[in-house]
Structures are given as structure tokens and as C-alpha cells.
Design an enzyme around this catalytic site. Structure first.
Site, short mmCIF file in Angstrom:
data_model
loop_
_atom_site.label_atom_id
_atom_site.label_comp_id
_atom_site.label_asym_id
_atom_site.label_seq_id
_atom_site.Cartn_x
_atom_site.Cartn_y
_atom_site.Cartn_z
N GLU A 1 -6.71 4.80 7.63
CA GLU A 1 -6.47 6.23 7.34
C GLU A 1 -7.69 6.84 6.67
O GLU A 1 -8.00 8.02 6.88
CB GLU A 1 -5.20 6.38 6.48
CG GLU A 1 -3.95 6.14 7.32
CD GLU A 1 -2.77 5.57 6.56
OE1 GLU A 1 -2.75 5.63 5.31
OE2 GLU A 1 -1.85 5.04 7.23
N SER B 1 3.19 -2.35 10.30
CA SER B 1 4.64 -2.40 10.47
C SER B 1 5.24 -3.77 10.17
O SER B 1 6.20 -4.20 10.81
CB SER B 1 5.03 -1.94 11.89
OG SER B 1 4.63 -0.61 12.08
N GLU C 1 -5.66 -5.03 10.40
CA GLU C 1 -4.63 -4.03 10.65
C GLU C 1 -4.93 -3.29 11.95
O GLU C 1 -5.72 -2.35 11.97
CB GLU C 1 -4.61 -3.00 9.51
CG GLU C 1 -4.30 -3.60 8.16
CD GLU C 1 -3.63 -2.59 7.24
OE1 GLU C 1 -2.53 -2.89 6.76
OE2 GLU C 1 -4.17 -1.49 7.05
N HIS D 1 -9.43 1.38 4.59
CA HIS D 1 -8.17 1.50 5.33
C HIS D 1 -8.38 2.44 6.52
O HIS D 1 -9.15 3.39 6.44
CB HIS D 1 -7.09 2.04 4.39
CG HIS D 1 -5.71 1.98 4.99
ND1 HIS D 1 -5.25 2.93 5.86
CD2 HIS D 1 -4.73 1.05 4.86
CE1 HIS D 1 -4.02 2.60 6.24
NE2 HIS D 1 -3.68 1.47 5.64
N GLY E 1 2.35 2.09 10.60
CA GLY E 1 3.33 3.17 10.44
C GLY E 1 4.02 3.57 11.73
O GLY E 1 4.68 4.60 11.79
N LYS F 1 0.15 4.29 -0.33
CA LYS F 1 -0.46 5.50 0.23
C LYS F 1 -0.20 6.67 -0.73
O LYS F 1 -0.24 6.48 -1.92
CB LYS F 1 0.07 5.77 1.64
CG LYS F 1 0.02 4.51 2.51
CD LYS F 1 0.28 4.78 3.95
CE LYS F 1 0.37 3.46 4.70
NZ LYS F 1 0.22 3.61 6.14
N ASN G 1 0.88 -1.17 0.00
CA ASN G 1 0.00 0.00 0.00
C ASN G 1 0.91 1.21 0.00
O ASN G 1 1.50 1.56 1.02
CB ASN G 1 -0.89 -0.02 1.26
CG ASN G 1 -1.68 1.27 1.41
OD1 ASN G 1 -1.84 2.02 0.44
ND2 ASN G 1 -2.18 1.53 2.61
C1 PEP Z 1 -0.77 0.04 5.83
O1 PEP Z 1 -0.75 1.17 5.43
O2 PEP Z 1 -1.70 -0.71 5.49
C2 PEP Z 1 0.31 -0.42 6.72
C3 PEP Z 1 0.22 -1.59 7.28
O3 PEP Z 1 1.37 0.45 6.89
P1 PEP Z 1 2.79 0.09 7.60
O4 PEP Z 1 3.24 -1.21 7.02
O5 PEP Z 1 3.67 1.23 7.23
O6 PEP Z 1 2.52 -0.02 9.06
#
Ligand code: PEP
Length: 250
Positions: free
Chosen positions: A96, A212, A166, A94, A172, A11, A9
Site C-alpha cells: 500500500e 488474506s 505478500e 508494504h 485484503g 493499517k 498490521n
Molecule cells: C497486509 O496488510 O499486510 C495484509 C496481508 O492484509 P490482509 O491480511 O487483510 O490481506
């Protein structure tokens, strides 16, 4: 058996030129992958990504889709528009989008409907916030997101739907759920699918972990029985790191 799926992803990262460079570097590194390899990229990069990925095993996804066919929805993109670009996947719900853009379980449901109608494969994100976790609400939050977000879908829809678990506090932040915790929570998601949808749906639906996930923890996470893949943010921006994760079993 469920085939693993590792999806990036991006972003709001990478221009078209950067997209072309990254996919050109990535393609030979992931050509022998045993899992499905997906990159979800900004709308403006989709055409360049499709072109760069032609003839490779890399599938391309978008990061959102609107539910309406067309109309006065400034800044939005329809499923038909994505389909015309031959996009395969789309991330929906997501955290975000939920946090900054008012996404709800109801709008997630409408977006999944639109994606499926256009034969796009939705990657539906669910997960609890840090406060919800601390208050012991993780299971309740996940159950609501699953029941309301996936309301009305039939068994054949779950051949296309991928779920990404998630935990919001892990996205992040560098904090990862332990492999054991992630496995247990994904096991709980499967229980909800079995109870509210059907046992066969729980068994066949692919559920990723996201938060992460990186080159250091991917092997341990992917070794868990319930974890069918990863949704990767930060670590999907560098070809070498993303390829390492894709090749987690080599
Ligand atoms: C994501 O944006 O779905 C995500 C898991 O980000 P990160 O791997 O940076 O934590």
C-alpha cells in the site's frame, strides 16, 4: 531453527481507546504462544499500545519509518522517534505504501538502513501484482525487490530483518495463495537470498506469508516448511481471530 513470527498490521484502523481495549483482550489469549507475537499499529496508537502490552509477550511495531534523522519531511516519523517509544518492529515497503505513496526499492533500502541503525527490526514487504503474476514476472519482480531493497546489508543485519512475502493480489481481497504456491515462492525468495547474499542468510532469515491469512487457512499455511509466520491485516483487528492465528499450532 527459525522461530515463527505472527505480526498484525492494523493499517489505518483503531483509536487509542480501541488499541487499549484490543490489547487487554488479546494478551491473555496469546500468553502461551510459541511464536513471536507482534502488533504493528498507527503512529498515534504506539504509546497506548506499548503501555497496554507492558508485561505481556506482545511486541509493538510501527507501520513505516523515514530514513532521515530529522528535518523538513512533513508527516513523517524518524527511527529515533520510534526508538524513544521503545518500539521493536517496523513494517517497511508494504504494497500500500508502494502503490499509494510512491515507495520504491531505493526508499525501502534507505528506510531499512535507518531502522537497523536505531536497532529496530524491519519487516520488509515484497510481492508481485496480479498483472505481474499473470505475465509470469513473479520471480523477476521479487528478485529485483530483494536485491535492491536489501542491498548492502550484512549477515548480522539479517538476524533482525524479517521478510514478508505478500502477493499484492491477495492483500485484503479474500484471495489467498495456496499453501503450496506460497511455500514455493518463499522457497524461491530463499534461493535469491542464497545466491545474492549468502546461504547462511537464506537459512536464518525469517520469511512470513501475508495476504488474506485468516483463522481458516493459517494452519495449512503455517504447516509449510518455508513459511515462518504471517503478516496479517484484516484478521488482526479482532482479538479472538488474531489469537487463533497466533496459536496456530495448539
Ligand atoms: C497486509 O496488510 O499486510 C495484509 C496481508 O492484509 P490482509 O491480511 O487483510 O490481506
Amino acid at each position: 531453527m527459525r522461530k515463527a513470527i505472527i505480526a498484525g498490521n492494523w493499517k489505518m484502523n483503531k483509536t487509542m481507546a480501541e488499541t487499549k481495549a484490543m490489547i487487554t483482550e488479546l494478551a491473555p489469549l496469546v500468553s502461551g504462544a510459541d511464536c513471536d507475537v507482534v502488533l504493528c499499529v498507527p503512529f498515534t496508537d504506539l504509546a497506548a499500545a506499548k503501555k497496554a502490552a507492558r508485561g505481556t509477550n506482545i511486541k509493538i511495531g510501527a507501520e513505516n519509518v523515514h530514513w532521515a534523522e530529522k528535518g523538513a519531511f512533513t508527516g513523517e516519523v524518524s527511527a529515533a522517534m520510534l526508538k524513544e517509544l521503545k518500539v521493536d518492529y517496523v513494517i517497511i515497503g508494504h504494497s500500500e505504501r508502494r502503490q499509494y505513496f510512491g515507495e520504491t526499492d531505493e526508499t525501502v533500502n534507505k528506510r531499512v538502513q535507518a531502522a537497523l541503525a536505531a536497532k529496530l527490526k524491519p519487516i520488509v514487504c515484497v510481492g508481485e501484482t496480479e498483472t505481474e503474476r499473470e505475465e509470469g514476472l513473479t520471480e523477476k519482480v521479487l528478485e529485483k525487490q530483494l536485491i535492491e531493497g536489501l542491498k548492502g546489508f550484512k549477515s548480522k543485519d539479517f538476524d533482525k530483518i524479517v521478510i514478508a512475502y505478500e502477493p499484492v493480489w491477495a492483500i485484503g481481497t479474500g484471495k489467498t495463495a495456496t499453501a503450496k504456491d506460497a511455500n514455493e515462492t518463499i522457497g524461491y525468495i530463499r534461493k535469491v537470498l542464497a545466491k545474492k547474499f549468502h546461504k547462511s542468510i537464506a537459512e536464518k532469515t525469517r520469511i512470513q506469508y501475508g495476504g488474506s491469512m485468516n483463522t481458516k487457512n493459517c494452519k495449512e499455511l503455517m504447516a509449510e516448511e518455508e513459511i515462518d509466520g504471517g503478516l496479517i491485516g484484516g484478521a488482526s483487528l479482532k482479538a479472538e481471530d488474531f489469537a487463533f492465528i497466533v496459536n496456530y499450532n495448539k
